[in-house]
Structure formats: C-alpha cells, structure tokens
Design an enzyme around this catalytic site. Structure first.
Site, PDB file in Angstrom:
ATOM      1  N   LYS A   1       0.834  -1.211   0.000  1.00  0.00           N
ATOM      2  CA  LYS A   1       0.000   0.000   0.000  1.00  0.00           C
ATOM      3  C   LYS A   1       0.860   1.249   0.000  1.00  0.00           C
ATOM      4  CE  LYS A   1      -1.902   1.719   4.106  1.00  0.00           C
ATOM      5  NZ  LYS A   1      -1.452   3.090   4.237  1.00  0.00           N
TER       6      LYS A   1
ATOM      7  N   ARG B   1      -3.887  10.439   3.478  1.00  0.00           N
ATOM      8  CA  ARG B   1      -2.785  11.389   3.618  1.00  0.00           C
ATOM      9  C   ARG B   1      -2.010  11.559   2.308  1.00  0.00           C
ATOM     10  NH1 ARG B   1      -1.531  13.172   8.198  1.00  0.00           N
ATOM     11  NH2 ARG B   1       0.643  13.537   7.710  1.00  0.00           N
TER      12      ARG B   1
ATOM     13  N   CYS C   1      -4.980   7.497   9.392  1.00  0.00           N
ATOM     14  CA  CYS C   1      -5.288   6.952  10.711  1.00  0.00           C
ATOM     15  C   CYS C   1      -4.985   7.938  11.828  1.00  0.00           C
ATOM     16  CB  CYS C   1      -4.477   5.670  10.933  1.00  0.00           C
ATOM     17  SG  CYS C   1      -5.039   4.335   9.886  1.00  0.00           S
TER      18      CYS C   1
ATOM     19  N   ASP D   1       4.341  -0.073  11.983  1.00  0.00           N
ATOM     20  CA  ASP D   1       3.087  -0.684  11.525  1.00  0.00           C
ATOM     21  C   ASP D   1       2.957  -2.150  11.927  1.00  0.00           C
ATOM     22  OD1 ASP D   1       2.188   1.663   9.700  1.00  0.00           O
ATOM     23  OD2 ASP D   1       4.280   1.298   9.226  1.00  0.00           O
TER      24      ASP D   1
ATOM     25  N   VAL E   1       7.751   6.051  16.893  1.00  0.00           N
ATOM     26  CA  VAL E   1       7.431   6.766  15.645  1.00  0.00           C
ATOM     27  C   VAL E   1       6.166   7.627  15.799  1.00  0.00           C
ATOM     28  CG1 VAL E   1       6.954   6.532  13.173  1.00  0.00           C
ATOM     29  CG2 VAL E   1       8.576   4.984  14.285  1.00  0.00           C
TER      30      VAL E   1
HETATM   31  N1  EPU Z   1       5.821  14.080  11.132  1.00  0.00           N
HETATM   32  C1  EPU Z   1       5.838  15.389  11.505  1.00  0.00           C
HETATM   33  N2  EPU Z   1       5.685  16.353  10.535  1.00  0.00           N
HETATM   34  C2  EPU Z   1       5.514  16.023   9.215  1.00  0.00           C
HETATM   35  C3  EPU Z   1       5.522  14.671   8.834  1.00  0.00           C
HETATM   36  C4  EPU Z   1       5.675  13.707   9.821  1.00  0.00           C
HETATM   37  O1  EPU Z   1       5.968  15.715  12.699  1.00  0.00           O
HETATM   38  O2  EPU Z   1       5.376  16.946   8.395  1.00  0.00           O
HETATM   39  C5  EPU Z   1       5.946  13.030  12.160  1.00  0.00           C
HETATM   40  C6  EPU Z   1       4.656  12.191  12.262  1.00  0.00           C
HETATM   41  O3  EPU Z   1       3.691  12.829  13.055  1.00  0.00           O
HETATM   42  C7  EPU Z   1       5.184  10.894  12.849  1.00  0.00           C
HETATM   43  C8  EPU Z   1       6.583  10.790  12.249  1.00  0.00           C
HETATM   44  O4  EPU Z   1       6.928  12.098  11.786  1.00  0.00           O
HETATM   45  O5  EPU Z   1       5.276  11.006  14.248  1.00  0.00           O
HETATM   46  C9  EPU Z   1       6.714   9.826  11.120  1.00  0.00           C
HETATM   47  O6  EPU Z   1       5.763  10.135  10.109  1.00  0.00           O
HETATM   48  P1  EPU Z   1       6.043   9.813   8.571  1.00  0.00           P
HETATM   49  O7  EPU Z   1       6.000  11.089   7.814  1.00  0.00           O
HETATM   50  O8  EPU Z   1       7.240   8.954   8.480  1.00  0.00           O
HETATM   51  O9  EPU Z   1       4.775   8.943   8.212  1.00  0.00           O
HETATM   52  P2  EPU Z   1       3.799   9.082   6.964  1.00  0.00           P
HETATM   53  O10 EPU Z   1       4.559   9.335   5.721  1.00  0.00           O
HETATM   54  O11 EPU Z   1       2.656   9.986   7.304  1.00  0.00           O
HETATM   55  C10 EPU Z   1       3.938   6.567   6.279  1.00  0.00           C
HETATM   56  C11 EPU Z   1       2.961   5.461   6.145  1.00  0.00           C
HETATM   57  C12 EPU Z   1       2.501   5.010   7.511  1.00  0.00           C
HETATM   58  C13 EPU Z   1       3.724   4.552   8.299  1.00  0.00           C
HETATM   59  C14 EPU Z   1       4.763   5.672   8.362  1.00  0.00           C
HETATM   60  C15 EPU Z   1       6.036   5.266   9.054  1.00  0.00           C
HETATM   61  C16 EPU Z   1       1.878   5.945   4.062  1.00  0.00           C
HETATM   62  C17 EPU Z   1       0.656   6.387   3.336  1.00  0.00           C
HETATM   63  N3  EPU Z   1       1.811   5.925   5.370  1.00  0.00           N
HETATM   64  O12 EPU Z   1       3.224   7.624   6.934  1.00  0.00           O
HETATM   65  O13 EPU Z   1       1.651   3.902   7.297  1.00  0.00           O
HETATM   66  O14 EPU Z   1       3.322   4.206   9.599  1.00  0.00           O
HETATM   67  O15 EPU Z   1       5.073   6.135   7.040  1.00  0.00           O
HETATM   68  O16 EPU Z   1       6.608   4.167   8.414  1.00  0.00           O
HETATM   69  O17 EPU Z   1       2.890   5.586   3.453  1.00  0.00           O
HETATM   70  C18 EPU Z   1      -0.156   2.487   7.722  1.00  0.00           C
HETATM   71  O18 EPU Z   1       0.142   1.938   6.644  1.00  0.00           O
HETATM   72  O19 EPU Z   1      -1.004   2.051   8.524  1.00  0.00           O
HETATM   73  C19 EPU Z   1       0.517   3.727   8.070  1.00  0.00           C
HETATM   74  C20 EPU Z   1       0.107   4.538   9.045  1.00  0.00           C
END
Ligand code: EPU
Length: 444
Positions: free
Chosen positions: A29, A102, A126, A316, A338
């Site tokens: 995904k 997102r 989520c 995850d 995380v």
């Molecule tokens: N964060 C910030 N500011 C930002 C971006 C992120 O503070 O501008 C923080 C977040 O709040 C979090 C941390 O940084 O505490 C990590 O967030 P990250 O940006 O790495 O996550 P994401 O890109 O929003 C993706 C996956 C998530 C997965 C995370 C970590 C997608 C669509 N989502 O999220 O997947 O948990 O990376 O590996 O790729 C899931 O599949 O259930 C899921 C939540």
C-alpha cells in the site's frame, strides 16, 4: 468495486481456533499509492503491476482521474495510466475527497511542475498521533513554493518555478522524504536531502523514478542527492510486496497458535520482524516464493521491542505483534518511537482479558522524542492472558486488523464493528480469513 466498502460492516467472530493455510500478499500500500502519484510527473503512459484491491488505491485513483489522468484496470492487479492530459481539477471535486487519505499532500510537487499550481484538501489517514504536515510545507517552501492556507485546504503556487535546494529533515519522515523526491526530480538544479527516510518502499519509489529518467543517489548516511531533469517518461514496474500485511498475518499465526504460509513475503524487508518473531519463539521458514510462519506449541517468550524508522522495527507491525505478546510468558515491554499515540488501541485488548499498562516514560532502552512529555507511548504486557470475546470497534487500519487477530485468538464470540476501515490496507481480507479456516460471519 471488487471489495466491500461499507465502513459500517461488522464481523461476528467465533475465536479460539488456529488459523491454518496459505494466503498471498501483493503490492505494498505504501509504495503503490506513491507510485500512482509519480505518474503525474510522466509525459508518457505508465504501467504498475501487483496493485492490491484496497480502498487507498481507489482514493488515489479518484484524485488522479480528477486531474485528467486516464486509468485503466487490467486483470491481475495491473493499472495503466495515461497522464499526458494532466489538468487542474475543480476545487469542489477535490474537496469531496477531503479527509480520506494522507497521500494527497504528495500531489503538491508533481502538480506544481505540471500545472504551476496545486490545491490539496484536508488530509485523512489513521488517527495514531497528530500527524502534522509541517515538514512537507517547509521543504516545499524551500523549493520555492508559496503556500496559501485556506479554510478548505491548501493552495500552492511556484511563481519562480521549483529550484533544487539543500534540505535537512528534523526526523526521517517517510512522507516528507517522498515529498522531496517527487519535487526534486524535476526541479532546476541539484537537491541534497539529509536525514532522509530509507524505508524499502522509498527505495522502490526511487527505482520507479529512475525508470522514468530521474538521477538519484542514495548514500549510506541518510543523504539522498537528486539532480533535476527537464522531463520524465513513463515506467513499467512491479511493486514490492506489502511487508506490513505479511507481518500482520504472521502475528495472527502466532496469536492463534496457527500456521500460515504468506506467499509474496520477502526476507530482507522483513529482517527486523523476523528477528522479533524468532525471539518471541515463533518459527518461520523462508523459500523463494514466500515465508511460512507458525507457533511451534509450548510457551512463547516475553521480549523488549522498540519501533523505529528503517532499518529499525517498523511501527506498523507493532499493533499486530502486541496482540501476540499478550500470549507470551512474563513481562514484555513495547516502546513506540514513531507515533505518539499508537498504543491507544490496547484499551480494548484489556477489556478482552489482556494485562497491558501504558506509560509515558521511554521504557525500551532508547530515549525518544516523546519522552518526558504527556504521551503514553510505552507499554508493559503481562502474559499469557487468555483472551475472551468482546464487542470492539475498529479504531484505525493496523489497530483494526489487530482487533481481528485478538477476536480470532479469543475464546467465545466477538463482534468487531467498523471493519470497512481495514479494506484501506488489507486486500480481500475476508477471503483470506476463509482460506485460513476462520469461523466468522458478516453483518451490516
Ligand atoms: N511528522 C511530523 N511532521 C511532518 C511529517 C511527519 O511531525 O510533516 C511526524 C509524524 O507525526 C510521525 C513521524 O513524523 O510522528 C513519522 O511520520 P512519517 O512522515 O514517516 O509517516 P507518513 O509518511 O505519514 C507513512 C505510512 C505510515 C507509516 C509511516 C512510518 C503511508 C501512506 N503511510 O506515513 O503507514 O506508519 O510512514 O513508516 O505511506 C499504515 O500503513 O497504517 C501507516 C500509518
């Protein structure tokens, strides 16, 4: 629509029996949705294979179509994209997708390159923490974007075009790293990204961008260098498999004392998961096509487990593994580093008989950015605790699948509500439950 979409759907599960059998996982995904966004940068048709039937793919397809990308679906998980007529979508149409995912935030760079402006609706995803987008906006501004925050979403323009830059992320965010990649590949000049996320899904996105004509180097110290190019062509790519889904079914095998062969699961992207699985006492066997996971009988071991960015144990996997840890002997410790609020789902496990205590302290061994703040991001889990059936409501994607595991492991009958959310990331999971001999019925 090939899969049920009703968020209100409930499952009545008669648990207490091992899950046994074979299932298959397809594309990840968290790669597929980004690969779909990358098509916006292409001036030629693209072909993506291994695409799972999940609602996140539907959501991103809808947004791409609004922007003029023609998408056709072939048999066997193949999507073809024609992005040659990318156009600005109507704000009201985009807004209808508000709150659903997102991924739309990653449309910013590609749309700025293709159209000179972008409108991004409020984001969904989520509720496992605040999940701000400050890193995304900061890096976009560094490329030269102007961000106008409006009540209905964000409007971005780039009056002087997007120009390569030096960026350092405060934290190796997956999304912000993807934002930089999808923007830098066609920016003028070179971009250097420090403290980048290096998850396998990001490496696969880089592979796609390279197929399209991008020039990207990844160093071993979280530094990614991107030399911008004037145009990008199409791609033909088979997605890496979904290691989160594979780990979720493995955790289900452990928690239900079962035996599941996960076709498509790969060893290297799951190396940390396999280490934890082995330390807990689970057994696995790897072959060229997948991995068999099983509970060998007898007691399971309690462990200390910490999530982290890659190459650490991915967050995850934490929620499904926590359900399995309720069945280990002694005290297990979990430290979630995380997301600040990814342990809230354990409250319902407590109502099912698990003994779980949450703490604000960093218990796993490494201090994290949530320590000494008001976030219950560590857990102590005492086991083994027999679980009993309950009425539970799916809170988020991974927590939701974890509730399914708990209900399948529990003695008696559970009613799991709001299971539609699980289709965001688990392809045809009810068919897979059938293949594994689960005893359940669907209502709603
Ligand atoms: N964060 C910030 N500011 C930002 C971006 C992120 O503070 O501008 C923080 C977040 O709040 C979090 C941390 O940084 O505490 C990590 O967030 P990250 O940006 O790495 O996550 P994401 O890109 O929003 C993706 C996956 C998530 C997965 C995370 C970590 C997608 C669509 N989502 O999220 O997947 O948990 O990376 O590996 O790729 C899931 O599949 O259930 C899921 C939540």
């Amino acid at each position: 629509m090939l899969y049920p979409m009703s968020a209100a759907q409930s499952l009545t599960i008669n648990g207490g029996a091992p899950l046994r059998g074979s299932i298959e996982v397809r594309g990840a995904k968290n790669l597929v949705s980004k690969a779909m966004v990358a098509t916006l940068l292409a001036e030629e048709p693209c072909r993506l294979r291994g695409v799972p039937e999940i609602s996140d793919v539907e959501i991103v397809s809808g947004l791409l179509r609004l922007h003029g990308v023609e998408i056709t679906s072939e048999a066997d998980g193949e999507l073809r994209f024609d992005p040659t007529q990318v156009e600005q979508a109507h704000v009201a149409d985009i807004d209808a997708h508000a709150g659903s995912s997102r991924v739309p935030v990653l449309f910013c760079g590609p749309l700025l390159h293709r159209l000179g402006e972008a409108f991004i609706p409020d984001l969904g995803g989520c509720k496992i923490g605040e999940r701000p987008i400050d890193y995304h906006l900061k890096v976009l501004r560094e490329f030269g974007a102007v961000v106008d925050k409006r009540p209905e979403g964000l409007r971005l323009t780039a009056p002087g075009g997007l120009v390569g830059t030096k960026v350092t992320l405060d934290y190796p965010s997956v999304g912000a790293t993807e934002q930089v990649l999808l923007t830098a590949v066609r920016a003028r000049g070179t971009t250097e990204l420090k403290n980048a996320a290096v998850e396998p899904e990001i490496m696969d996105l880089i592979a796609i961008l390279q197929k399209m004509g991008a020039i990207i180097s990844v160093a071993t110290d979280r530094v990614i260098t991107i030399e911008g190019v004037a145009r990008l062509g199409g791609f033909d790519h088979l997605s890496i498999p979904d290691r989160i889904e594979a780990g979720s079914w493995a955790a289900a095998a452990l928690a239900t004392k079962g035996d599941i062969y996960v076709k498509g699961a790969q060893q290297l992207p799951m190396a940390q998961f396999l280490n934890v699985f082995r330390k807990v006492g689970g057994r696995f066997e790897i072959d060229d096509d997948g991995i068999r996971f099983w509970h060998p009988g007898g007691e399971l071991n309690s462990i200390v487990m910490e999530t982290n960015v890659h190459p650490g144990l991915m967050t995850d996997w934490q929620q499904p593994l926590v359900v399995a840890l309720t069945q280990t002997s002694g005290l297990s410790i979990v430290h979630e580093t995380v997301y600040e609020n990814r342990l809230g789902f354990t409250k319902a496990l407590g109502e099912m008989g698990a003994h779980i205590q949450l703490y604000r302290e960093c218990l796993g061994g490494s201090p994290c950015r949530f320590g000494a703040r008001n976030f219950e991001h560590s857990a102590g889990i005492w086991g083994p605790s027999p679980l009993k059936g309950a009425k539970i409501t799916v809170p988020d994607l991974r927590g939701g699948f974890s509730y399914l595991i708990a209900a399948l492991a529990a003695e008696g009958t559970s009613e799991v509500d709001n299971v539609g959310l699980i289709y965001r990331g688990y392809e045809r999971f009810s068919d897979k439950l059938d293949a594994l001999g689960a005893d359940y019925s669907v209502t709603g």
